[in-house]
Design a protein around this motif. Sequence first.
Motif, short mmCIF file in Angstrom:
data_model
loop_
_atom_site.label_atom_id
_atom_site.label_comp_id
_atom_site.label_asym_id
_atom_site.label_seq_id
_atom_site.Cartn_x
_atom_site.Cartn_y
_atom_site.Cartn_z
N SER A 22 0.79 -42.94 11.00
CA SER A 22 -0.70 -43.03 10.80
C SER A 22 -1.63 -43.95 11.94
O SER A 22 -2.45 -44.04 11.81
CB SER A 22 -0.66 -44.19 9.40
OG SER A 22 0.08 -45.39 9.58
N ASP A 23 -0.45 -44.70 12.83
CA ASP A 23 -1.13 -45.08 13.78
C ASP A 23 -2.00 -44.14 14.85
O ASP A 23 -2.76 -44.57 15.78
CB ASP A 23 -0.42 -45.86 14.73
CG ASP A 23 0.52 -47.06 14.20
OD1 ASP A 23 0.05 -47.47 13.06
OD2 ASP A 23 1.40 -47.65 14.73
N HIS A 24 -1.75 -42.91 14.83
CA HIS A 24 -2.62 -41.90 15.26
C HIS A 24 -4.05 -42.09 14.88
O HIS A 24 -4.99 -41.77 15.85
CB HIS A 24 -2.25 -40.50 14.84
CG HIS A 24 -1.00 -39.86 15.61
ND1 HIS A 24 -0.69 -38.60 15.71
CD2 HIS A 24 -0.04 -40.81 16.29
CE1 HIS A 24 0.67 -38.47 16.54
NE2 HIS A 24 0.96 -39.83 16.57
N TRP A 25 -4.41 -42.65 13.91
CA TRP A 25 -5.85 -42.62 13.45
C TRP A 25 -6.50 -43.81 14.32
O TRP A 25 -7.84 -44.00 14.36
CB TRP A 25 -5.81 -42.98 12.01
CG TRP A 25 -5.94 -41.58 11.15
CD1 TRP A 25 -4.70 -40.87 10.89
CD2 TRP A 25 -6.87 -40.72 11.06
NE1 TRP A 25 -4.88 -39.64 10.53
CE2 TRP A 25 -6.04 -39.53 10.32
CE3 TRP A 25 -8.20 -40.79 11.31
CZ2 TRP A 25 -7.19 -38.37 9.85
CZ3 TRP A 25 -8.94 -39.50 10.56
CH2 TRP A 25 -8.43 -38.52 9.99
N ASP A 26 -5.76 -44.79 15.00
CA ASP A 26 -6.35 -45.88 15.88
C ASP A 26 -7.05 -45.23 16.91
O ASP A 26 -7.90 -45.92 17.35
CB ASP A 26 -5.09 -46.78 16.22
CG ASP A 26 -4.68 -47.50 15.21
OD1 ASP A 26 -5.07 -47.54 13.86
OD2 ASP A 26 -3.35 -47.96 15.36
N SER A 70 -8.74 -27.50 13.16
CA SER A 70 -8.61 -28.46 12.27
C SER A 70 -7.45 -29.19 12.39
O SER A 70 -6.50 -28.91 11.49
CB SER A 70 -8.90 -27.91 11.00
OG SER A 70 -8.76 -28.73 9.99
N PRO A 71 -7.04 -30.08 13.38
CA PRO A 71 -5.81 -30.60 13.71
C PRO A 71 -5.34 -31.67 12.23
O PRO A 71 -6.24 -32.36 11.88
CB PRO A 71 -5.96 -31.39 14.72
CG PRO A 71 -7.18 -31.66 15.07
CD PRO A 71 -8.04 -30.61 14.54
N TRP A 72 -4.15 -31.73 12.26
CA TRP A 72 -3.46 -32.68 11.47
C TRP A 72 -3.07 -33.86 12.16
O TRP A 72 -2.08 -33.90 12.73
CB TRP A 72 -2.00 -31.99 10.75
CG TRP A 72 -1.41 -32.94 9.99
CD1 TRP A 72 -1.79 -34.32 9.24
CD2 TRP A 72 -0.13 -32.72 9.36
NE1 TRP A 72 -0.64 -34.60 8.79
CE2 TRP A 72 0.27 -33.71 8.64
CE3 TRP A 72 1.02 -31.82 9.50
CZ2 TRP A 72 1.72 -33.71 8.20
CZ3 TRP A 72 2.26 -31.81 8.77
CH2 TRP A 72 2.43 -32.74 8.41
N LEU A 73 -4.07 -34.81 12.21
CA LEU A 73 -4.15 -36.03 13.15
C LEU A 73 -3.04 -36.89 12.99
O LEU A 73 -2.34 -37.50 14.06
CB LEU A 73 -5.33 -36.74 12.99
CG LEU A 73 -5.79 -37.69 14.07
CD1 LEU A 73 -5.83 -36.92 15.54
CD2 LEU A 73 -7.13 -38.36 13.89
N VAL A 78 3.01 -32.19 16.66
CA VAL A 78 2.14 -31.83 17.53
C VAL A 78 1.67 -33.12 18.50
O VAL A 78 1.20 -34.00 18.03
CB VAL A 78 0.76 -31.05 17.00
CG1 VAL A 78 -0.15 -30.74 18.02
CG2 VAL A 78 1.29 -30.02 16.19
N PRO A 79 1.45 -32.88 19.92
CA PRO A 79 1.07 -33.95 21.01
C PRO A 79 0.00 -34.43 20.43
O PRO A 79 -1.07 -33.84 20.42
CB PRO A 79 1.26 -33.62 22.33
CG PRO A 79 2.46 -32.10 22.32
CD PRO A 79 1.95 -31.65 20.75
N LEU A 80 -0.40 -35.85 20.39
CA LEU A 80 -1.56 -36.56 20.07
C LEU A 80 -2.50 -36.22 21.11
O LEU A 80 -3.76 -36.15 20.87
CB LEU A 80 -1.26 -37.87 19.69
CG LEU A 80 -2.65 -38.82 19.38
CD1 LEU A 80 -3.10 -38.40 18.26
CD2 LEU A 80 -2.05 -40.18 19.54
N ASP A 81 -2.09 -36.39 22.45
CA ASP A 81 -3.33 -36.18 23.18
C ASP A 81 -4.25 -34.94 23.24
O ASP A 81 -5.02 -34.90 23.39
CB ASP A 81 -2.76 -36.41 24.62
CG ASP A 81 -2.04 -37.63 24.93
OD1 ASP A 81 -2.46 -38.87 24.33
OD2 ASP A 81 -1.27 -37.95 25.86
N GLY A 82 -3.42 -33.95 22.85
CA GLY A 82 -3.84 -32.48 22.79
C GLY A 82 -4.90 -32.48 21.74
O GLY A 82 -5.98 -31.98 21.71
#
Length: 309
Positions: A22-26, A70-73, A78-82
């Motif tokens: 969930s830290d990806h949403w930061d 529509s990425p699954w954030l 899947v790499p976050l940067d992309g």
Amino acid sequence: MSDQPILQQPPQRAYKSYYVNSDHWDHYTPRSGDIVISTPAKAGTTWTQRIASVLVLQDTRLPGPLMEISPWLDCLLVPLDGMLRTLDGQQHRRFIKTHLPMDALPVHSGVSYLVVGRDLRDTAVSAHHHALGLNGVIGKPPQSLAEADDVHTPEQPWVPEDIRAFWRSYFTRSAFPWESNGWPYNSPTRHLESWWGHRNEPHVLFLHYQDLLDDLDKEMRRVSHFLDIPVDEERWPDLVQACRFSDMKADQDRMYPRDFADALTAMEFFHKGRNRQWAEILTEEDMALYRAAVEPLPPDLREWLTRSQ
């Protein structure tokens, strides 16, 4: 004046496992008009993404694979940067997937939230078909958090072939110790309850999988109205047809990247698209586990989930 949405609620809990962080949403920079599709696993996520795609783009053709548009954030596979580069470069109204509950997300004014629910007996059966196909397919995610102290279920869960064995796990434990159901994912009851008290707010719309099955045209008009997207009656029948289950399954190769095709086949991503498969295979003892899992839900949420069954 900036059109940047205002943060109404920061994340209150972190979800980190083999599948999600969930830290990806930061790292998410919201835009006014963004759409976040928040669902428990196997409750109609891809279906809702497809609906959002035809409404936003006003076209049945996708400019690229749906899972890239529509990425699954929060996904670790899947790499976050992309994903962030994709979102930053999009000129159309963005629509983003998440399987996180409301309190694990940053909630912004100016962002629309589509929350999708499904009878949990149906999500359990669908999750079994999906997760069983993933056994041994994915391996180690490129961004695995296995070394971190705050990660729960860091290794890929192995799913039993026996649906009843899976059912027992699904309704009695979670990938996270503060939840009581949803294994090998997070809890569908907690997910839906986190949003339920906000269902009448103008930036939140609840959709039910069964309603989409029963009257897709009507439900898509609800979504279009909620998103303030005018309905073009001349184009509308084609947009609705593109979101029917048969058309999505036939268009699977174009909806997903080529290197994802084998995994899709293995996990039966578009399985049968129907409900009540559980009625054919489960015992009263199994059903008691389900009833115990949904009993703590608010009565109106419980009724909403099961009203058509």
